[in-house]
Write a protein that holds these residues in place. Structure first.
Motif, PDB file in Angstrom:
ATOM      1  N   LEU A 156      63.182  59.215  74.520  1.00 32.74           N
ATOM      2  CA  LEU A 156      62.546  59.851  73.368  1.00 32.74           C
ATOM      3  C   LEU A 156      61.054  59.926  73.617  1.00 32.74           C
ATOM      4  O   LEU A 156      60.438  58.931  74.018  1.00 32.74           O
ATOM      5  CB  LEU A 156      62.800  59.046  72.091  1.00 32.74           C
ATOM      6  N   GLU A 157      60.484  61.087  73.364  1.00 38.34           N
ATOM      7  CA  GLU A 157      59.039  61.235  73.460  1.00 38.34           C
ATOM      8  C   GLU A 157      58.576  62.040  72.255  1.00 38.34           C
ATOM      9  O   GLU A 157      59.092  63.127  71.994  1.00 38.34           O
ATOM     10  CB  GLU A 157      58.660  61.957  74.756  1.00 38.34           C
ATOM     11  N   ALA A 158      57.633  61.470  71.536  1.00 34.96           N
ATOM     12  CA  ALA A 158      57.067  62.125  70.354  1.00 34.96           C
ATOM     13  C   ALA A 158      58.151  62.522  69.364  1.00 34.96           C
ATOM     14  O   ALA A 158      58.157  63.623  68.831  1.00 34.96           O
ATOM     15  CB  ALA A 158      56.216  63.330  70.757  1.00 34.96           C
ATOM     16  N   ALA A 159      59.088  61.613  69.139  1.00 40.93           N
ATOM     17  CA  ALA A 159      60.201  61.907  68.230  1.00 40.93           C
ATOM     18  C   ALA A 159      59.912  61.445  66.803  1.00 40.93           C
ATOM     19  O   ALA A 159      60.540  61.915  65.867  1.00 40.93           O
ATOM     20  CB  ALA A 159      61.479  61.255  68.740  1.00 40.93           C
ATOM     21  N   GLY A 160      58.990  60.501  66.654  1.00 41.90           N
ATOM     22  CA  GLY A 160      58.657  60.019  65.319  1.00 41.90           C
ATOM     23  C   GLY A 160      59.705  59.111  64.726  1.00 41.90           C
ATOM     24  O   GLY A 160      59.973  59.149  63.529  1.00 41.90           O
ATOM     25  N   VAL A 161      60.321  58.275  65.545  1.00 40.73           N
ATOM     26  CA  VAL A 161      61.402  57.393  65.112  1.00 40.73           C
ATOM     27  C   VAL A 161      60.874  55.968  65.002  1.00 40.73           C
ATOM     28  O   VAL A 161      60.075  55.531  65.832  1.00 40.73           O
ATOM     29  CB  VAL A 161      62.567  57.458  66.126  1.00 40.73           C
ATOM     30  N   THR A 162      61.361  55.230  64.010  1.00 45.92           N
ATOM     31  CA  THR A 162      60.910  53.852  63.828  1.00 45.92           C
ATOM     32  C   THR A 162      61.653  52.906  64.775  1.00 45.92           C
ATOM     33  O   THR A 162      62.749  53.211  65.255  1.00 45.92           O
ATOM     34  CB  THR A 162      61.126  53.373  62.384  1.00 45.92           C
ATOM     35  N   GLU A 163      61.049  51.769  65.009  1.00 47.15           N
ATOM     36  CA  GLU A 163      61.663  50.745  65.862  1.00 47.15           C
ATOM     37  C   GLU A 163      62.947  50.215  65.217  1.00 47.15           C
ATOM     38  O   GLU A 163      63.892  49.843  65.911  1.00 47.15           O
ATOM     39  CB  GLU A 163      60.665  49.616  66.105  1.00 47.15           C
ATOM     40  N   SER A 164      63.001  50.202  63.906  1.00 47.64           N
ATOM     41  CA  SER A 164      64.190  49.744  63.192  1.00 47.64           C
ATOM     42  C   SER A 164      65.413  50.606  63.531  1.00 47.64           C
ATOM     43  O   SER A 164      66.504  50.094  63.764  1.00 47.64           O
ATOM     44  CB  SER A 164      63.920  49.771  61.688  1.00 47.64           C
ATOM     45  N   ALA A 165      65.222  51.913  63.564  1.00 53.68           N
ATOM     46  CA  ALA A 165      66.332  52.822  63.902  1.00 53.68           C
ATOM     47  C   ALA A 165      66.776  52.613  65.340  1.00 53.68           C
ATOM     48  O   ALA A 165      67.974  52.633  65.644  1.00 53.68           O
ATOM     49  CB  ALA A 165      65.911  54.270  63.679  1.00 53.68           C
ATOM     50  N   LEU A 166      65.818  52.397  66.231  1.00 51.56           N
ATOM     51  CA  LEU A 166      66.160  52.154  67.632  1.00 51.56           C
ATOM     52  C   LEU A 166      66.918  50.837  67.795  1.00 51.56           C
ATOM     53  O   LEU A 166      67.867  50.753  68.579  1.00 51.56           O
ATOM     54  CB  LEU A 166      64.907  52.165  68.501  1.00 51.56           C
ATOM     55  N   ASP A 167      66.515  49.818  67.022  1.00 53.11           N
ATOM     56  CA  ASP A 167      67.232  48.542  67.060  1.00 53.11           C
ATOM     57  C   ASP A 167      68.670  48.705  66.568  1.00 53.11           C
ATOM     58  O   ASP A 167      69.596  48.127  67.146  1.00 53.11           O
ATOM     59  CB  ASP A 167      66.497  47.493  66.231  1.00 53.11           C
TER      60      ASP A 167
END
Length: 181
Positions: A156-167
């Protein structure tokens, strides 16, 4: 016709039937393999016509021929603009992508993925690598990527996603490597 001649004729007919059946099986396999190859080639031609870069690999071997299979597809906004038409993926594009039985990598660059089509990514069950560069996503859309059972790499690059969603996604797909800017 005498009884003896009738028996000989029946034996010959059975033998011919066995020979014809034995010859038909490989021919049916060849026809099916060629049909699958043609369908996949038609999909690749469609995607190239839409501006995609398609990478094939020699995969299926039948009758001494290494049939090319689509392994990777890349869409960028610039490519869409070069060919004209839609500047984003459509439902028809996803229908065709889902017909590629060995598609392992999808690269999307730019705002080419409409939000309403993010759930359609789940139809690409063979994906092992997904690269989303400058594709705006929200947290819920990223969590939906957990429906890709074979996904091993997400960039992901410049997707604007939070670390919580990635976790959350890491918990759903524990073997997934995520590369995030």
């Amino acid at each position: 016709i005498s009884e003896t001649r009738l028996v000989k004729l029946q034996v010959r007919l059975r033998t011919m039937l066995v020979v014809v059946a034995a010859a038909a099986v490989p021919l049916m396999f060849a026809a099916r393999t060629y049909r699958d190859f043609r369908r996949e080639r038609d999909v690749a031609d469609y995607l190239v016509g839409r501006g995609a870069v398609v990478r094939t690999v020699a995969s299926s071997r039948a009758f001494g021929i290494a049939w090319p299979r689509v392994a990777s597809v890349q869409f960028t906004q610039d490519q869409f603009h070069q060919v004209g038409g839609d500047s984003q993926l459509t439902a028809a594009d996803f229908d065709r992508l889902a017909r590629l039985p060995e598609l392992e990598e999808l690269v999307l660059h730019g705002d080419v993925l409409p939000a309403d089509l993010v759930p359609r990514l789940a139809s690409l069950r063979t994906l092992r690598s997904l690269v989303l560069l400058h594709c705006p996503l929200d947290d819920e859309q990223v969590r939906r990527l957990g429906a890709l059972p074979n996904l091993r790499t997400l960039t992901l690059e410049a997707a604007g996603v939070t670390e919580s969603a990635l976790d959350d996604l890491r918990r759903t797909l524990p073997d997934l490597e995520i590369f995030d800017d």
